[in-house]
Design an enzyme around this catalytic site. Structure first.
Site, PDB file in Angstrom:
ATOM      1  N   LYS A  74       0.868  -1.190  -0.049  1.00 14.16           N
ATOM      2  CA  LYS A  74      -0.046   0.102  -0.164  1.00 14.16           C
ATOM      3  C   LYS A  74       0.958   1.379   0.108  1.00 14.16           C
ATOM      4  O   LYS A  74       0.475   2.245  -0.356  1.00 14.16           O
ATOM      5  CB  LYS A  74      -0.948  -0.010   1.212  1.00 14.16           C
ATOM      6  CG  LYS A  74      -2.179  -1.055   1.079  1.00 14.16           C
ATOM      7  CD  LYS A  74      -2.980  -1.053   2.015  1.00 14.16           C
ATOM      8  CE  LYS A  74      -4.106  -2.045   1.772  1.00 14.16           C
ATOM      9  NZ  LYS A  74      -4.972  -2.310   2.889  1.00 14.16           N
ATOM     10  N   ALA A 137       0.843  -0.722  12.623  1.00 12.47           N
ATOM     11  CA  ALA A 137       1.368   0.551  11.913  1.00 12.47           C
ATOM     12  C   ALA A 137       1.585   0.695  10.431  1.00 12.47           C
ATOM     13  O   ALA A 137       2.660   1.288  10.221  1.00 12.47           O
ATOM     14  CB  ALA A 137       2.171   1.311  12.821  1.00 12.47           C
TER      15      ALA A 137
END
Ligand code: NDP
Length: 281
Positions: A74, A137
């Protein structure tokens, strides 16, 4: 949005990840396409990180019109596109790429709306003034932070295996609300209202070791990961008598519906697809 006539060769879409064979996205987009009478083909592309950029550009130079991007790509996808939506720019992470008619690539991030639609719409949670713990995260967590912080939460704690990444992420979003980052062992009670697992630990059948006192009978535990049966995270939540232990099927379907709408200009109904995934697979 596609204005292609619904005859001839179907438009090509897919999802890139590594691994990606577990993905339900072809099934979901197949159901959306059928329900909205769109002629599309949706494929899995297993692409290793080292060749992500080259392979993705090669696919878009061919017939590909849109791509979902899943772990671990991503952040790399946000680097690859020519233009980012404001929410993808804020996240620094892209889960949906659209090839425009002039062949430029536009990156968006629908993970945030996906999670929020599931929490608030499907699960009927009111997030106002709630304390939220997020584990992980990575790209998915980056995508959900801004929409969560827009909800007037009391606080978000981000805990990650690599604590410096959690601290950096918290710093990146500190202007939007009360958010801090730490290591798993540094998380402290009192019990949270909502705990979201956004780690990829489940893929290896693991659950990070967490301190005691984070969950009570009012805590909603939400695993972004999805699969049949319990995940290590939902088992952990159950063992601590959490109010609910949910998996990420709803987020998956809702983020996919938002991606489909970007590509095709039609927003499909999500309830029948969610029902099919949860009860019939
Ligand atoms: P990334 O690869 O970007 O991030 C992975 C995260 O998981 C990092 O925080 C990483 O920590 C952590 N991690 C990896 N392995 C372990 C481990 N063994 N123990 C503890 N932490 C670990 O992945 P994504 O953010 O894209 O995806 C994360 C998860 O969310 C996946 O399970 C994915 O399937 C799910 N997801 C679900 C969606 C849905 O629609 N339901 C949408 C998006 C994601 P570190 O920084 O230390 O490496």
């Amino acid at each position: 949005m596609s204005d292609a006539p619904q005859t001839g060769v179907p438009d090509q879409y897919g999802v890139a990840g590594h691994p990606v064979s577990h993905s339900w996205s072809p099934f979901i987009h197949g159901m959306f396409a059928k329900a909205t009478s769109q002629r599309i083909v949706y494929r899995l592309f297993d692409i290793a990180p080292a060749v992500f950029r080259r392979e993705t550009l090669r696919l878009f130079a061919g017939d590909l019109r849109g791509l979902n991007v899943t772990l671990p790509h991503k952040l790399a996808a946000a680097e690859l596109v020519q233009e980012l939506s404001p929410r993808a720019a804020r996240a620094g992470a892209v889960n949906t790429i659209v090839r425009r008619d002039d062949s430029t690539l536009f990156g968006d991030n629908t993970d945030g709306i996906g999670l929020l639609s599931d929490l608030e719409g499907n699960l009927q949670l009111d997030l106002t003034q709630k304390r939220v713990l997020i584990l992980g995260a990575g790209g998915a967590v980056r995508g959900v932070l801004a929409p969560l912080l827009e909800r007037d939460l009391a606080a978000i704690v981000i805990a990650n295996r690599t604590s410096s990444r959690a601290a950096q992420l918290a710093a990146d979003f500190a202007d939007l609300g009360n958010v801090r980052g730490c290591a798993f062992h540094e998380v402290e009670g009192p019990p949270f209202d909502l705990i979201v697992n956004g780690t990829a630990a489940n893929l290896g059948g693991e659950m990070p070791e967490m301190p005691v006192g984070l969950v009570d009978e009012n805590t909603v535990c939400y695993d972004m990961a999805y699969g049949h049966g319990h995940t290590p995270f939902t088992l952990w939540a159950k063992s601590l008598h959490a109010a609910r232990a949910c998996k990420g099927w709803g987020m998956l379907v809702e983020q996919a519906a938002a991606a489909f709408a970007l590509w095709r200009g039609i927003r499909p109904e999500t309830a029948p697809v969610l029902e099919a995934l949860i009860h019939h697979r």
